[in-house]
Design an enzyme around this catalytic site. Structure first.
Site: not given
Ligand code: X8Z
Ligand code: ZN
Length: 601
Positions: A371-372, A500, A510, A399, A375, A341-342
């Site tokens: 997105h990354e 998450h 988000y 975010e 940050h 997960h990024a």
């Molecule tokens: O978790 C993330 C990022 C890292 S902060 C990749 N996002 C959420 C997800 O993947 O569920 C970005 C948008 C929503």
């Molecule tokens: Zn993020």
């Protein structure tokens, strides 16, 4: 430290801490200002050490790294408990504005506050490390013994149109989480106790308290925002359900029922752009296939990352330090388990920022790289703030930065980059493009909202442990209008199959980001002097917009977020009107298209 999303030690010193110093020692011996100064110094040292342990753990999942990370996390929790105890003593003292803000930020605690008990701290740290590791190492092995990792399963969900195959991978991935359902329950007990020790009612109250307003007011505020965008979501839902019903048959997708969750092109039904092919309003008008171009032009992980960086530098923001490329993990290792997960990490106070992403060569991953880097640019720009002010104005700001840039990746921009062959200027092309964006940005909104609606209810006890799964699907249906495609029970733990939850990253950020990024986009386009429709604006190459963005980032969390919002947009509130405005053409089109349909579920 990975700030906004890492579980235990949320940010710099605010959540890390050093247990060894008994609270009593600081009593009366230092001023509030001196206390803040000392905590920042101690926190910075500890932070570096904890980051190192966590980084190695996330990029090399083994039982050994679990021990090291859990131990480091435990020290962080201990430091945080001690810090909060001390900070409380200064609540009513007189002090300058910055010190008062610093103390206030310290008292907010972290996403996983530990009770004031060494045994419970150790247990909390090891549960969190272990759950994230189990998720990261998760695989689905079919009856014939072939095993697939999450990214492979996701790509089946994105590409297959075979109902049963989709069902197989959808339920297959959900076998990852029942093994840690009991651990999650225990996490809730311990962290709730921690929140109480910090002075909150429960963990939901603490999480909701991080927005420069009373928890109750924030909850109302987030629901108000959802109310602004809900009617548009319902139009989109109605149209997409109709298209799915045509594709899979009305027996599989009935027109007045929630949509089966495995048909939307995404493992969690959170974004739907992978089924653009099914939902495309005007077939073949203005091809938007960026993935094809990336593959054909031989892009690799590094070139993808450099492409994202080039957008930020075009705005006048600095180049990434050489260490970013040396130390980041942008390619999935073949020989070991990692948390794919990024994420973006602020290691060593802005001096060693890194990302960890298992980059694949497709459009979605290119967007995630932006997105990354959003940050990363926050980390770089607030580098010179005192550590306690390093953070987004609120977590939704952090975010929203990279995503705001995504909104400028218009067809005209992509053409300039050679990633689409030509731009087509017609109403039909506009509707197609807007549909693709809406499948990503509008479809996400109820998902972004419901995850923490679930957690808030879990933390407050409104959803008791024996109803975790039923409560989850109740909210999935209520907000998203989707349903599990097969019978689920309390032997399942479907919430836990989303990163998450085991990663314990709050999710309302988000939801807020997806609303605010359109406000930011509008503000930056205005700054650039752009006058056309919002959805055609790109700030690529515009230094005036870049300066405005850079100034926002450099503020960090030194001021309450409405100040940052005002500096950026002239408004002091989060507001859904920019996102609605952006999608005006599609909204109008959907209303006509859905006329006479039975929408809703
Ligand atoms: O978790 C993330 C990022 C890292 S902060 C990749 N996002 C959420 C997800 O993947 O569920 C970005 C948008 C929503
Ligand atoms: Zn993020």
């Amino acid at each position: 430290m990975k700030t906004t999303y890492l579980s235990i030690v949320v940010l710099a010193l605010m959540t890390v801490a050093c247990a060894e110093r008994p609270v009593e020692q600081s009593e009366m011996t230092e001023t509030a200002k001196q206390f803040v100064q000392r905590i920042q110094e101690e926190g910075a040292v500890l932070n570096k050490e904890i980051s190192a342990a966590y980084w190695v753990r996330s990029t090399y999942i083994t039982p050994d790294t679990a021990i090291l990370a859990a131990k480091a996390g435990e020290r962080g929790l201990s430091f945080a408990s001690s810090m909060v105890k001390q900070a409380k003593q200064y609540r009513d003292s007189t002090m300058d504005q910055d010190t008062a803000r610093a103390i206030e930020l310290m008292l907010r605690g972290s996403s996983a506050p530990a009770p004031d008990d060494a045994g419970l701290r150790a247990e909390l740290s090891s549960i969190l490390t272990d759950m994230e590791g189990q998720y990261g190492a998760g695989k689905y092995c079919s009856d014939v013994g072939d095993c697939m990792e999450l990214q492979e399963l996701e790509s089946v969900l994105a590409q297959s149109r075979d109902y049963d195959e989709l069902l197989d991978v959808w339920q297959g991935w959900r076998q990852v989480s029942p093994p840690y359902r009991k651990q999650y329950q225990r996490f809730v007990e311990i962290a709730n106790q921690g929140a109480k020790d910090f002075g909150y009612k429960h963990l939901a109250d603490l999480w909701q308290g991080g927005y420069d307003m009373e928890s109750e007011v924030f909850v109302e505020e987030s629901r108000r925002l959802w109310g602004q965008v809900k009617p548009f979501y319902e139009e989109l839902h109605c149209y997409v359900r109709g298209q799915l019903s045509e594709t899979y048959g009305a027996d599989k997708v009935p027109l007045n029922q929630p949509i089966p969750a495995h048909l939307l092109g995404n493992m969690w039904s959170q974004t739907w752009d992978n089924i653009y092919g099914i939902a495309e309003p005007y077939s073949g008008v203005a091809s938007l296939d960026v993935t094809k171009a990336l593959v054909e032009q031989g892009y690799d992980e590094l070139r993808m990352t450099k492409t994202a960086e080039a957008f930020f530098t075009s705005l006048g923001l600095p180049s990434l330090p050489e260490s970013f490329y040396t130390n980041s993990m942008i390619k999935k290792p073949r020989d070991r388990n990692v948390v794919c997960h990024a994420s973006a990490w602020d290691i060593d106070n802005g001096n060693d920022p890194r990302i960890k992403q298992c980059v694949e060569i497709n459009e979605e991953q290119l967007e995630t790289l932006h997105h990354e880097l959003g940050h990363i640019y926050y980390y770089i720009m607030y580098k010179d703030q005192p550590s306690v002010f390093k953070g987004g104005a609120h977590d939704g700001f952090h975010e929203a930065i990279g995503d705001t840039i995504q909104l400028s990746m218009t067809p005209a921009y992509l053409k300039q980059k050679g990633l689409i062959a030509e731009t087509v200027d017609s109403d039909q092309a506009t509707i197609n493009k807007q549909m693709k964006m809406a499948l990503q940005k509008i479809a996400f909104l109820p998902f972004g909202k419901m995850i923490d609606e679930w957690r808030w209810q879990v933390f407050s006890g409104e959803i008791p442990p024996e109803d975790y799964n039923a409560g989850w699907w109740r909210l999935r249906e209520e907000y998203q209008g989707i349903a599990a495609p097969i019978e689920r029970s309390e032997a399942d733990f479907d919430a836990g199959a989303k990163y998450h939850i085991p990663g314990n990253t709050p999710y309302t950020r988000y939801f807020l980001s997806f609303i605010m990024q359109f406000q930011f986009h509008k503000a930056l386009c205005d700054a650039a002097g752009y006058e056309g429709p919002l959805h055609e604006c790109s700030i690529y190459g515009n230094k005036v917009a870049g300066k405005k963005l850079g100034d926002l980032l450099a503020m960090g969390q030194s001021k309450p977020w409405p100040d940052a919002m005002e500096a950026m947009t002239g408004q002091r509130e989060m507001d859904g009107s920019a996102i609605i405005d952006y999608f005006a053409p599609l909204n109008a089109w959907l209303k006509i298209e859905n006329e006479g349909q039975q929408c809703g579920w």
